[in-house]
Design a protein around this motif. Sequence first.
Motif, PDB file in Angstrom:
ATOM      1  N   GLN A  86     -31.537   2.749  -4.184  1.00  0.00           N
ATOM      2  CA  GLN A  86     -30.436   1.375  -5.008  1.00  0.00           C
ATOM      3  C   GLN A  86     -30.038   2.031  -6.305  1.00  0.00           C
ATOM      4  OE1 GLN A  86     -33.549  -1.651  -5.082  1.00  0.00           O
ATOM      5  NE2 GLN A  86     -33.034  -2.563  -3.386  1.00  0.00           N
ATOM      6  N   LEU A  87     -30.736   2.911  -6.767  1.00  0.00           N
ATOM      7  CA  LEU A  87     -29.973   3.307  -7.971  1.00  0.00           C
ATOM      8  C   LEU A  87     -29.254   4.685  -7.746  1.00  0.00           C
ATOM      9  CD1 LEU A  87     -33.453   3.414  -9.924  1.00  0.00           C
ATOM     10  CD2 LEU A  87     -31.526   1.844 -10.230  1.00  0.00           C
ATOM     11  N   GLY A  88     -28.899   5.130  -6.681  1.00  0.00           N
ATOM     12  CA  GLY A  88     -27.978   6.003  -6.131  1.00  0.00           C
ATOM     13  C   GLY A  88     -28.458   7.206  -6.337  1.00  0.00           C
ATOM     14  N   ILE A  89     -30.062   7.409  -6.124  1.00  0.00           N
ATOM     15  CA  ILE A  89     -30.751   8.863  -6.116  1.00  0.00           C
ATOM     16  C   ILE A  89     -31.192   8.927  -4.958  1.00  0.00           C
ATOM     17  CG2 ILE A  89     -32.670  10.090  -7.267  1.00  0.00           C
ATOM     18  CD1 ILE A  89     -32.503   7.941  -9.564  1.00  0.00           C
ATOM     19  N   ASP A  90     -30.616  10.284  -4.503  1.00  0.00           N
ATOM     20  CA  ASP A  90     -31.572  10.850  -3.106  1.00  0.00           C
ATOM     21  C   ASP A  90     -32.179  11.731  -3.129  1.00  0.00           C
ATOM     22  OD1 ASP A  90     -31.531  10.699  -0.415  1.00  0.00           O
ATOM     23  OD2 ASP A  90     -29.826  12.148  -0.304  1.00  0.00           O
ATOM     24  N   MET A  91     -33.539  11.769  -2.412  1.00  0.00           N
ATOM     25  CA  MET A  91     -34.706  12.745  -2.689  1.00  0.00           C
ATOM     26  C   MET A  91     -34.455  13.347  -1.060  1.00  0.00           C
ATOM     27  SD  MET A  91     -36.603  13.852  -4.845  1.00  0.00           S
ATOM     28  CE  MET A  91     -37.994  13.444  -5.792  1.00  0.00           C
ATOM     29  N   VAL A  92     -34.636  14.670  -1.031  1.00  0.00           N
ATOM     30  CA  VAL A  92     -34.422  15.650   0.237  1.00  0.00           C
ATOM     31  C   VAL A  92     -35.377  16.659  -0.179  1.00  0.00           C
ATOM     32  CG1 VAL A  92     -33.158  17.051   1.520  1.00  0.00           C
ATOM     33  CG2 VAL A  92     -32.121  15.292   0.460  1.00  0.00           C
ATOM     34  N   SER A 150     -38.215  19.976  -3.469  1.00  0.00           N
ATOM     35  CA  SER A 150     -37.351  19.024  -3.353  1.00  0.00           C
ATOM     36  C   SER A 150     -35.974  18.948  -4.166  1.00  0.00           C
ATOM     37  CB  SER A 150     -38.320  17.741  -3.839  1.00  0.00           C
ATOM     38  OG  SER A 150     -39.536  17.567  -3.107  1.00  0.00           O
ATOM     39  N   ILE A 151     -34.841  18.219  -3.700  1.00  0.00           N
ATOM     40  CA  ILE A 151     -33.657  18.316  -4.395  1.00  0.00           C
ATOM     41  C   ILE A 151     -33.445  16.699  -4.581  1.00  0.00           C
ATOM     42  CG2 ILE A 151     -31.118  18.654  -4.362  1.00  0.00           C
ATOM     43  CD1 ILE A 151     -31.857  20.611  -1.967  1.00  0.00           C
ATOM     44  N   MET A 152     -33.188  16.402  -5.908  1.00  0.00           N
ATOM     45  CA  MET A 152     -33.018  15.122  -6.354  1.00  0.00           C
ATOM     46  C   MET A 152     -31.483  15.104  -6.718  1.00  0.00           C
ATOM     47  SD  MET A 152     -34.650  12.357  -9.007  1.00  0.00           S
ATOM     48  CE  MET A 152     -34.041  13.457 -10.466  1.00  0.00           C
ATOM     49  N   ARG A 153     -30.721  14.123  -5.717  1.00  0.00           N
ATOM     50  CA  ARG A 153     -29.507  14.062  -6.084  1.00  0.00           C
ATOM     51  C   ARG A 153     -29.076  12.711  -6.543  1.00  0.00           C
ATOM     52  NH1 ARG A 153     -28.963  16.644  -0.334  1.00  0.00           N
ATOM     53  NH2 ARG A 153     -28.465  18.906  -1.064  1.00  0.00           N
ATOM     54  N   ALA A 154     -28.400  12.836  -7.839  1.00  0.00           N
ATOM     55  CA  ALA A 154     -27.868  11.704  -8.557  1.00  0.00           C
ATOM     56  C   ALA A 154     -26.643  12.055  -9.494  1.00  0.00           C
ATOM     57  CB  ALA A 154     -29.231  11.180  -9.470  1.00  0.00           C
ATOM     58  N   GLN A 155     -25.637  10.992  -9.187  1.00  0.00           N
ATOM     59  CA  GLN A 155     -24.561  11.039  -9.849  1.00  0.00           C
ATOM     60  C   GLN A 155     -23.792  12.610  -9.800  1.00  0.00           C
ATOM     61  OE1 GLN A 155     -25.273   9.833 -13.696  1.00  0.00           O
ATOM     62  NE2 GLN A 155     -25.479   7.606 -12.910  1.00  0.00           N
ATOM     63  N   GLY A 156     -23.900  13.027  -8.563  1.00  0.00           N
ATOM     64  CA  GLY A 156     -23.147  14.370  -8.344  1.00  0.00           C
ATOM     65  C   GLY A 156     -23.881  15.491  -8.767  1.00  0.00           C
ATOM     66  N   VAL A 157     -25.252  15.504  -9.281  1.00  0.00           N
ATOM     67  CA  VAL A 157     -25.888  16.641  -9.973  1.00  0.00           C
ATOM     68  C   VAL A 157     -27.228  16.696  -8.986  1.00  0.00           C
ATOM     69  CG1 VAL A 157     -27.032  17.303 -11.894  1.00  0.00           C
ATOM     70  CG2 VAL A 157     -25.119  16.132 -12.289  1.00  0.00           C
ATOM     71  N   ASP A 158     -27.364  17.974  -8.656  1.00  0.00           N
ATOM     72  CA  ASP A 158     -28.607  18.395  -7.852  1.00  0.00           C
ATOM     73  C   ASP A 158     -29.578  18.854  -8.904  1.00  0.00           C
ATOM     74  OD1 ASP A 158     -27.356  17.720  -5.508  1.00  0.00           O
ATOM     75  OD2 ASP A 158     -27.315  19.628  -4.799  1.00  0.00           O
ATOM     76  N   THR A 159     -30.809  18.066  -8.675  1.00  0.00           N
ATOM     77  CA  THR A 159     -31.741  18.660  -9.764  1.00  0.00           C
ATOM     78  C   THR A 159     -33.101  19.071  -8.614  1.00  0.00           C
ATOM     79  OG1 THR A 159     -31.412  17.006 -11.207  1.00  0.00           O
ATOM     80  CG2 THR A 159     -33.526  18.049 -11.420  1.00  0.00           C
ATOM     81  N   TYR A 160     -33.497  20.495  -8.814  1.00  0.00           N
ATOM     82  CA  TYR A 160     -34.656  21.089  -8.014  1.00  0.00           C
ATOM     83  C   TYR A 160     -35.861  20.719  -8.553  1.00  0.00           C
ATOM     84  CZ  TYR A 160     -30.593  23.139  -5.297  1.00  0.00           C
ATOM     85  OH  TYR A 160     -29.624  23.212  -4.403  1.00  0.00           O
ATOM     86  N   GLN A 161     -36.863  20.443  -7.773  1.00  0.00           N
ATOM     87  CA  GLN A 161     -38.166  20.321  -8.185  1.00  0.00           C
ATOM     88  C   GLN A 161     -38.918  21.444  -7.251  1.00  0.00           C
ATOM     89  OE1 GLN A 161     -40.107  16.413  -8.346  1.00  0.00           O
ATOM     90  NE2 GLN A 161     -42.246  17.251  -7.941  1.00  0.00           N
ATOM     91  N   ILE A 162     -39.812  22.323  -7.813  1.00  0.00           N
ATOM     92  CA  ILE A 162     -40.600  23.259  -7.164  1.00  0.00           C
ATOM     93  C   ILE A 162     -41.887  23.360  -7.443  1.00  0.00           C
ATOM     94  CG2 ILE A 162     -40.616  25.595  -6.922  1.00  0.00           C
ATOM     95  CD1 ILE A 162     -37.768  25.920  -7.887  1.00  0.00           C
ATOM     96  N   ASN A 163     -42.769  22.955  -6.530  1.00  0.00           N
ATOM     97  CA  ASN A 163     -44.088  22.830  -6.755  1.00  0.00           C
ATOM     98  C   ASN A 163     -44.832  24.196  -6.143  1.00  0.00           C
ATOM     99  OD1 ASN A 163     -44.320  20.290  -8.369  1.00  0.00           O
ATOM    100  ND2 ASN A 163     -43.927  19.472  -6.532  1.00  0.00           N
ATOM    101  N   GLY A 164     -45.813  24.776  -6.644  1.00  0.00           N
ATOM    102  CA  GLY A 164     -46.641  25.907  -6.063  1.00  0.00           C
ATOM    103  C   GLY A 164     -47.037  26.819  -7.152  1.00  0.00           C
ATOM    104  N   ASN A 165     -47.982  27.971  -6.877  1.00  0.00           N
ATOM    105  CA  ASN A 165     -48.499  28.818  -7.479  1.00  0.00           C
ATOM    106  C   ASN A 165     -47.269  30.009  -7.717  1.00  0.00           C
ATOM    107  OD1 ASN A 165     -50.901  27.343  -7.739  1.00  0.00           O
ATOM    108  ND2 ASN A 165     -51.672  28.451  -5.981  1.00  0.00           N
ATOM    109  N   ALA A 166     -47.148  30.113  -9.225  1.00  0.00           N
ATOM    110  CA  ALA A 166     -46.259  30.961  -9.882  1.00  0.00           C
ATOM    111  C   ALA A 166     -46.878  32.468 -10.025  1.00  0.00           C
ATOM    112  CB  ALA A 166     -45.255  30.657 -10.642  1.00  0.00           C
TER     113      ALA A 166
END
Length: 115
Positions: A20-26, A51-67
């Motif tokens: 609803q806020l125009g945010i898509d999570m993939v 995960s990729i969060m797409r909002a207002q034409g900007v992709d934000t990547y969220q990465i979880n794991g052991n680095a």
Amino acid sequence: MFPGMGRGMNPKKVQGMMKQLGIDMVEIENAEQVIIKTTDGDIIIENPAVSIMRAQGVDTYQINGNAKKVPKQLSIPDEDVRLVCEQTGVSEEDAKAALEAANGDLAEAILALSS
């Protein structure tokens, strides 16, 4: 935080609110590795959840794991070692050590060995 959103909130409901806020999570399926290259070395994350969060034409990547951090390896070409040997008369081992100490800088290594 969204009103009424607590710890027990349904993930589908959260996705609906985000939509609803125009945010898509993939979710990126089957990601094997994420490598972040820095001047000091690499940060490697094996089998990450991405995960990729797409909002207002900007992709934000969220990465979880052991680095794990892998320091940058300095590569000294053989021809540089030979040149330092020729210029200073030192052994290849000493020439390579001087080049490593000088971060591969030929002039600095030759000057250090010449003094």
